[in-house]
Design an enzyme around this catalytic site. Sequence first.
Site: not given
Ligand code: PGA
Length: 266
Positions: A10, A184, A178, A12, A105, A107, A223
């Site tokens: 992803n 992140g 997740e 983003k 997601h 976010e 992560s």
């Molecule tokens: P990350 O993000 O691997 O940077 O923690 C995962 C995601 O948001 O799908």
Amino acid sequence: MTRTLWVLGNWKQNHLPEAAAACARQIADDLPDALRGTSATVGDIRVGIAPPYLSLAATRPFVRPHAMLWLLAQDCGAQDAGAFTGEVGPNMIAAAGAEAAIIGHSERRALFGDTDRLVQAKLRAALAGGLTAVLCVGEALEVRQAGAHEAHVVAQLDAALAGLGPEAANARLVVAYEPVWAIGTGHTATPEQAAAMHRRIRAWLTERFGSAGTDRSILYGGSVKADNAQALVAAGDIDGFLVGGASLEPASFLAIVARAAAHVGT
Ligand code: PGA
């Protein structure tokens, strides 16, 4: 049965078309090397990238020729067309060359107001539009600290998949667990924490959809890096990864693909 392993990147809000195309090209070129020495074939593993909408078309020529490579959108509008300023619907996503969309997601939920109800509408639209839907669920840190993480994730599944029968979910639904506190942050869930939640999600899917539910792939995200991927995929019931930060560089992404692929047939 052996479920398909997925490793999805992803991106983003990163990678303008030129950079996205360069990354996609490198992933396509180097994928065979990442799989070398493993027994993984097209039926075992799917590797996908989710560039921003703007960059879908630029990456398509590199993704398309590879049966193992998929193109995903990061979201999916709930309507196909109409007076919906700023929206991109399933038919547009398909026209841009993507075969799947990430839905719900954290976010989107936390920063852009995607409610459970909207997530449900987007998921239905994606499935109805012929896309595979990668439904994201996961709890915030305070929810886990309160011991309510399983109930929270179950409530998200109940809401997103309300009213859907096995035929709707069959084969074109993937769930990604997740935990918000792991995204992140560099704090990955332990293999035990992830596996426990995946078992809960699996039980829910089986109860709800029968054998079609048992067969759905459940991915872990938060992560994920090459050095934690192996322990996670070996923990049981973890059918691959949704990767954010580590997917932005082809080499670190493919290192995760290699760890997942090494698990095939073990
Ligand atoms: P990350 O993000 O691997 O940077 O923690 C995962 C995601 O948001 O799908």
